[in-house]
Design an enzyme around this catalytic site. Structure first.
Site, PDB file in Angstrom:
ATOM      1  N   ASN A 117       0.926  -1.135  -0.139  1.00 64.24           N
ATOM      2  CA  ASN A 117       0.209   0.105  -0.142  1.00 64.24           C
ATOM      3  C   ASN A 117       0.697   1.322  -0.089  1.00 64.24           C
ATOM      4  O   ASN A 117       1.793   1.541   1.133  1.00 64.24           O
ATOM      5  CB  ASN A 117      -0.702  -0.190   1.286  1.00 64.24           C
ATOM      6  CG  ASN A 117      -1.666   1.351   1.437  1.00 64.24           C
ATOM      7  OD1 ASN A 117      -1.868   2.031   0.576  1.00 64.24           O
ATOM      8  ND2 ASN A 117      -2.363   1.304   2.336  1.00 64.24           N
TER       9      ASN A 117
ATOM     10  N   LYS B 139      -0.030   4.283  -0.042  1.00 59.69           N
ATOM     11  CA  LYS B 139      -0.667   5.365   0.521  1.00 59.69           C
ATOM     12  C   LYS B 139      -0.445   6.541  -0.231  1.00 59.69           C
ATOM     13  O   LYS B 139      -0.595   6.720  -1.559  1.00 59.69           O
ATOM     14  CB  LYS B 139       0.051   5.638   1.952  1.00 59.69           C
ATOM     15  CG  LYS B 139      -0.218   4.392   2.671  1.00 59.69           C
ATOM     16  CD  LYS B 139       0.110   4.722   4.125  1.00 59.69           C
ATOM     17  CE  LYS B 139       0.115   3.057   4.993  1.00 59.69           C
ATOM     18  NZ  LYS B 139       0.382   3.233   6.411  1.00 59.69           N
TER      19      LYS B 139
ATOM     20  N   HIS C 243      -9.223   1.236   5.558  1.00 63.07           N
ATOM     21  CA  HIS C 243      -7.871   1.454   6.373  1.00 63.07           C
ATOM     22  C   HIS C 243      -8.183   2.520   7.510  1.00 63.07           C
ATOM     23  O   HIS C 243      -8.796   3.003   7.214  1.00 63.07           O
ATOM     24  CB  HIS C 243      -6.966   1.957   5.064  1.00 63.07           C
ATOM     25  CG  HIS C 243      -5.398   1.756   5.733  1.00 63.07           C
ATOM     26  ND1 HIS C 243      -4.948   2.818   6.512  1.00 63.07           N
ATOM     27  CD2 HIS C 243      -4.583   1.084   5.410  1.00 63.07           C
ATOM     28  CE1 HIS C 243      -3.816   2.371   6.758  1.00 63.07           C
ATOM     29  NE2 HIS C 243      -3.223   1.489   6.279  1.00 63.07           N
TER      30      HIS C 243
ATOM     31  N   GLU D 113      -6.345   4.539   8.509  1.00 63.76           N
ATOM     32  CA  GLU D 113      -6.177   6.002   8.023  1.00 63.76           C
ATOM     33  C   GLU D 113      -7.307   6.673   7.707  1.00 63.76           C
ATOM     34  O   GLU D 113      -7.526   7.954   7.710  1.00 63.76           O
ATOM     35  CB  GLU D 113      -4.834   6.287   7.124  1.00 63.76           C
ATOM     36  CG  GLU D 113      -3.615   6.074   7.938  1.00 63.76           C
ATOM     37  CD  GLU D 113      -2.537   5.432   7.115  1.00 63.76           C
ATOM     38  OE1 GLU D 113      -2.744   5.741   5.817  1.00 63.76           O
ATOM     39  OE2 GLU D 113      -1.337   4.860   7.724  1.00 63.76           O
TER      40      GLU D 113
ATOM     41  N   GLU E 212      -4.599  -4.954  10.980  1.00 69.39           N
ATOM     42  CA  GLU E 212      -3.598  -3.779  11.042  1.00 69.39           C
ATOM     43  C   GLU E 212      -3.724  -3.261  12.307  1.00 69.39           C
ATOM     44  O   GLU E 212      -4.525  -2.146  12.627  1.00 69.39           O
ATOM     45  CB  GLU E 212      -3.766  -2.605  10.032  1.00 69.39           C
ATOM     46  CG  GLU E 212      -3.200  -3.348   8.568  1.00 69.39           C
ATOM     47  CD  GLU E 212      -2.848  -2.422   7.746  1.00 69.39           C
ATOM     48  OE1 GLU E 212      -1.808  -2.709   7.013  1.00 69.39           O
ATOM     49  OE2 GLU E 212      -3.362  -1.316   7.624  1.00 69.39           O
TER      50      GLU E 212
ATOM     51  N   GLY F 132       3.586   2.155  10.636  1.00 70.62           N
ATOM     52  CA  GLY F 132       4.471   3.224  10.575  1.00 70.62           C
ATOM     53  C   GLY F 132       5.350   3.583  11.685  1.00 70.62           C
ATOM     54  O   GLY F 132       5.854   4.516  11.717  1.00 70.62           O
TER      55      GLY F 132
ATOM     56  N   SER G 180       4.078  -2.118   9.976  1.00 66.25           N
ATOM     57  CA  SER G 180       5.565  -2.179  10.103  1.00 66.25           C
ATOM     58  C   SER G 180       6.464  -3.447   9.836  1.00 66.25           C
ATOM     59  O   SER G 180       7.143  -3.901  10.262  1.00 66.25           O
ATOM     60  CB  SER G 180       6.091  -1.892  11.730  1.00 66.25           C
ATOM     61  OG  SER G 180       5.789  -0.690  12.062  1.00 66.25           O
TER      62      SER G 180
ATOM     63  N   GLY H 144       5.400   1.298   4.382  1.00 64.01           N
ATOM     64  CA  GLY H 144       6.601   1.665   4.085  1.00 64.01           C
ATOM     65  C   GLY H 144       7.711   0.975   3.210  1.00 64.01           C
ATOM     66  O   GLY H 144       8.156   1.595   2.023  1.00 64.01           O
TER      67      GLY H 144
END
Ligand code: 13P
Length: 256
Positions: free
Chosen positions: A12, A14, A99, A101, A169, A175, A214, A236
């Site tokens: 992903n 983002k 998600h 976020e 998640e 992150g 992570s 990431g």
């Protein structure tokens, strides 16, 4: 532990990536090779602006391309949104919904996430439905209650193993470089598996449950060893081909 469910490695991006990043997508597409690619599914979800070009780049690769969100309606006066149909029109095959976020920054409810997942199914897309507890919820002992509530609320009734992926998640692991203990991941995934079987029977037994938060080349192997972890959703470490492909290589052990 031998696992019979075909795993999924999903990335992903983002809100990261411009046309300059297309060479990373190409490098990932080229790196996802047989024989391992015959045993696992791989997916990258770049920003919507790169979707159409990315699918063209992956024409000759097993790497699938998906989106990070969709609107619950097919079309209409929804400025700034994209529909599941538009994603399918760009040859996207998957879409992430719910998600954390989006739940946090856009106040998305379980009911809305469920409608988005349904829209994805209606457009022929695989919905990756994200759930997970916050640090506060974990520290106050509510983790399994949250997972149960989000599973019940966010997963449409007609979900099948072919159309639906669950991504666990923990919000506090996203992150941060902090990963839950293997025991905590195992408890959460076993709990979700039981809930899915109770509601969806055989489909629930075969639905993929990903871990996200992570994930890196360094910890992927041990995460993939945990029962009922059927792949990972990577943030990431999916941005650079070298990092993503290190995680891809970690799947080898599942089939050794
Ligand atoms: P990180 O891998 O950067 O922690 O992000 C996880 C995530 O949110 C993937 O959807």
């Amino acid at each position: 532990m031998t696992k019979t469910i075909r795993p999924l490695l999903a990335g992903n991006w983002k809100m990261n990536g411009t046309r300059a990043s297309l060479d990373q997508i190409k490098a990932i597409a080229d790196g996802v090779k047989a024989p391992l690619s015959e045993k696992i599914d791989t997916l990258l979800c770049p920003p919507a602006t790169l979707l159409y070009v990315a699918t063209a780049l992956c024409d000759d690769s097993p790497l699938a391309i998906g989106a990070q969100d969709c609107h619950q309606q097919v079309s209409g006066a929804y400025t700034g949104d994209i529909s599941a149909e538009m994603i399918a029109d760009c040859f996207g095959t998957h879409v992430i919904v719910g998600h954390s976020e989006r739940r946090r920054n856009h106040a998305e409810s379980d009911m809305l996430v469920r409608a988005k997942a349904q829209a994805a199914h209606d457009a022929g897309l695989i919905a990756i439905i994200c759930i997970g507890e916050t640090a506060y919820e974990r520290n106050s002992g509510q983790t399994l209650d949250v997972l149960k509530r989000e599973l019940i609320g966010s997963v449409p009734d007609g979900a099948t193993a072919a159309t639906t992926v669950i991504a666990y998640e923990p919000v506090w692991a996203i992150g941060t470089g902090v990963v839950p203990t293997s025991e905590d991941v195992e408890e959460a995934h076993a709990f979700m598996r039981a809930e899915l079987i109770e509601r969806f029977g055989k489909e629930g037994a075969n639905m993929r449950i990903l871990y996200g938060g992570s994930v890196s080349g360094a910890n992927a192997r041990s995460l993939l060893d945990i029962p009922h972890v059927n792949g990972v959703l990577v943030g990431g470490q999916s941005l650079k081909a070298v990092d993503f492909l290190a995680i891809y290589a970690a799947f080898e052990r599942q089939f050794a």
